[in-house]
Write a protein that holds these residues in place. Structure first.
Motif, PDB file in Angstrom:
ATOM      1  N   SER A   1       0.875  -1.189   0.000  1.00  0.00           N
ATOM      2  CA  SER A   1       0.000   0.000   0.000  1.00  0.00           C
ATOM      3  C   SER A   1       0.901   1.224   0.000  1.00  0.00           C
ATOM      4  CB  SER A   1      -0.878   0.027   1.248  1.00  0.00           C
ATOM      5  OG  SER A   1      -1.647  -1.141   1.322  1.00  0.00           O
TER       6      SER A   1
ATOM      7  N   SER B   1       0.724   5.726   0.367  1.00  0.00           N
ATOM      8  CA  SER B   1       0.032   7.022   0.465  1.00  0.00           C
ATOM      9  C   SER B   1       1.067   8.142   0.362  1.00  0.00           C
ATOM     10  CB  SER B   1      -0.655   7.177   1.821  1.00  0.00           C
ATOM     11  OG  SER B   1      -1.533   6.123   2.050  1.00  0.00           O
TER      12      SER B   1
ATOM     13  N   THR C   1      -3.713   0.195  -2.507  1.00  0.00           N
ATOM     14  CA  THR C   1      -3.914  -0.609  -1.310  1.00  0.00           C
ATOM     15  C   THR C   1      -3.735  -2.080  -1.643  1.00  0.00           C
ATOM     16  OG1 THR C   1      -5.604   1.003  -0.698  1.00  0.00           O
ATOM     17  CG2 THR C   1      -5.543  -1.009   0.608  1.00  0.00           C
TER      18      THR C   1
ATOM     19  N   HIS D   1      -1.453  12.036   3.263  1.00  0.00           N
ATOM     20  CA  HIS D   1      -2.609  11.224   3.664  1.00  0.00           C
ATOM     21  C   HIS D   1      -3.424  10.752   2.472  1.00  0.00           C
ATOM     22  CE1 HIS D   1      -1.650  11.847   7.780  1.00  0.00           C
ATOM     23  NE2 HIS D   1      -1.602  13.159   7.582  1.00  0.00           N
ATOM     24  N   LYS D   2      -2.848  10.937   1.261  1.00  0.00           N
ATOM     25  CA  LYS D   2      -3.619  10.552   0.072  1.00  0.00           C
ATOM     26  C   LYS D   2      -3.240   9.134  -0.347  1.00  0.00           C
ATOM     27  CE  LYS D   2      -4.520  11.961  -4.583  1.00  0.00           C
ATOM     28  NZ  LYS D   2      -3.943  11.547  -5.730  1.00  0.00           N
ATOM     29  N   SER D   3      -4.177   8.209  -0.194  1.00  0.00           N
ATOM     30  CA  SER D   3      -3.897   6.818  -0.543  1.00  0.00           C
ATOM     31  C   SER D   3      -3.858   6.660  -2.066  1.00  0.00           C
ATOM     32  CB  SER D   3      -4.994   5.923   0.045  1.00  0.00           C
ATOM     33  OG  SER D   3      -4.852   4.636  -0.474  1.00  0.00           O
TER      34      SER D   3
ATOM     35  N   THR E   1       4.094   2.194   2.175  1.00  0.00           N
ATOM     36  CA  THR E   1       3.548   2.481   3.492  1.00  0.00           C
ATOM     37  C   THR E   1       3.311   1.170   4.237  1.00  0.00           C
ATOM     38  OG1 THR E   1       2.317   4.182   2.272  1.00  0.00           O
ATOM     39  CG2 THR E   1       1.813   3.978   4.591  1.00  0.00           C
TER      40      THR E   1
END
Ligand SMILES: Nc1ncnc2c1ncn2[C@@H]1O[C@H](COP(=O)(O)OP(=O)(O)OP(=O)(O)O)[C@@H](O)[C@H]1O
Length: 274
Positions: free
Chosen positions: A25, A27, A35, A30-32, A71
């Protein structure tokens, strides 16, 4: 093949893992972006990575070459976690093309030679052998005549060949290409793909390529993606499709058998066990 000591000898010489992506995953702040992405690339596979703009293709390639950290999850290169991987000469990476200032102060020869300056080798003397490697890479790309030209003054297609020559100078076994034909005319695109297909089929190289050229992807890698993860689609031409891989595995088995016979150890086929 099952040996008398109960161990199974691998005959999958063409199927060693080159890239392993497990549950990754990522990001930005905080922007993914992605995943739980997983996929694997085996020796001599050709993978086409397709996805809409912003799907995370470049981000994934940058994680694979160690420029970004996932991440979550793990990435392996040739079986080694990417954060411990050191053998960067085995990998050629051509990032997405940025347009170059026409006055960019470097010749084609210098750009190609700069491919020898690995991550930990910021300074080394360039010797005669290095110049020969650069000349060979330029010749392979069919652009020997451009050696002394300034890179910024070449066409987009010519520049892309120079960057491919730069990635090839260390004779890598894995080539990672991020949209290599963007902004190049259709005819040059075709000859570029012809060139990389030739490298795939005749130089035992593994490819991971981001592309938006669905015609080329479908023609070489099949009509449908072999797998997908979120917005990322993976089209694959497996190495075991190729005749040389079949021969490689056969030769590998025969070599193992010969070694066992010469060492006097008992060898049994799996089917002989019962
Ligand atoms: N340095 C960055 N900081 C914050 N967000 C970023 C950064 N780089 C990329 N992004 C965002 O992450 C997402 C994925 O970008 P990425 O470049 O990986 O996509 P892509 O699939 O390669 O797209 P394209 O086909 O347009 O090249 C996009 O929404 C992009 O805006």
């Amino acid at each position: 093949m099952l040996l008398s000591n109960g161990k199974i000898e691998s005959t999958q010489g063409c199927h060693r893992e080159v890239i392993g992506v497990d549950g990754v995953s990522f990001s930005y702040q905080h922007k993914s972006v992605m995943t739980n992405v997983s996929f694997g690339v085996k020796e001599r596979d050709f993978i086409g990575l397709i996805g809409t703009n912003g799907a995370g293709k470049t981000t994934l390639l940058r994680m694979i070459v160690g420029l970004l950290r996932p991440t979550e999850g793990q990435i392996r290169l040739f079986g080694v976690p990417v954060e411990k991987f050191k053998d960067w000469d085995r990998i050629g990476y051509v990032p997405q093309k940025k347009s170059l200032n026409p006055q960019f102060p470097a010749t084609v020869r210098e750009v190609v030679l700069s491919g020898l300056y690995g991550r930990k080798r910021l300074f080394r003397l360039v010797g005669k052998a290095d110049h020969i490697k650069a000349a060979d890479a330029l010749e392979a790309m069919g652009i020997s005549d451009l050696t002394e030209k300034r890179i910024g003054q070449l066409s987009g297609g010519q520049q892309q060949r120079v960057f491919l020559a730069r990635a090839l100078i260390n004779n890598p076994s894995l080539l990672i290409l991020d949209e290599p034909t963007v902004g190049i005319d259709a005819e040059t695109q075709q000859s570029f793909f012809h060139m990389i297909k030739h490298m795939h089929q005749h130089h035992n190289m593994t490819f991971l390529m981001v592309s938006h050229d669905m015609d080329m992807i479908r023609a070489y890698l099949g009509q449908e993606p072999a797998s997908n993860s979120g917005k990322l689609n993976f089209y694959i031409r497996h190495s075991h499709d190729t005749q040389d891989c079949v021969e490689h595995n056969l030769a590998h088995s025969l070599r193992g058998l010969r070694e066992q016979l010469e060492s006097g150890r008992e060898v049994v086929g799996v089917g002989d066990r019962n």
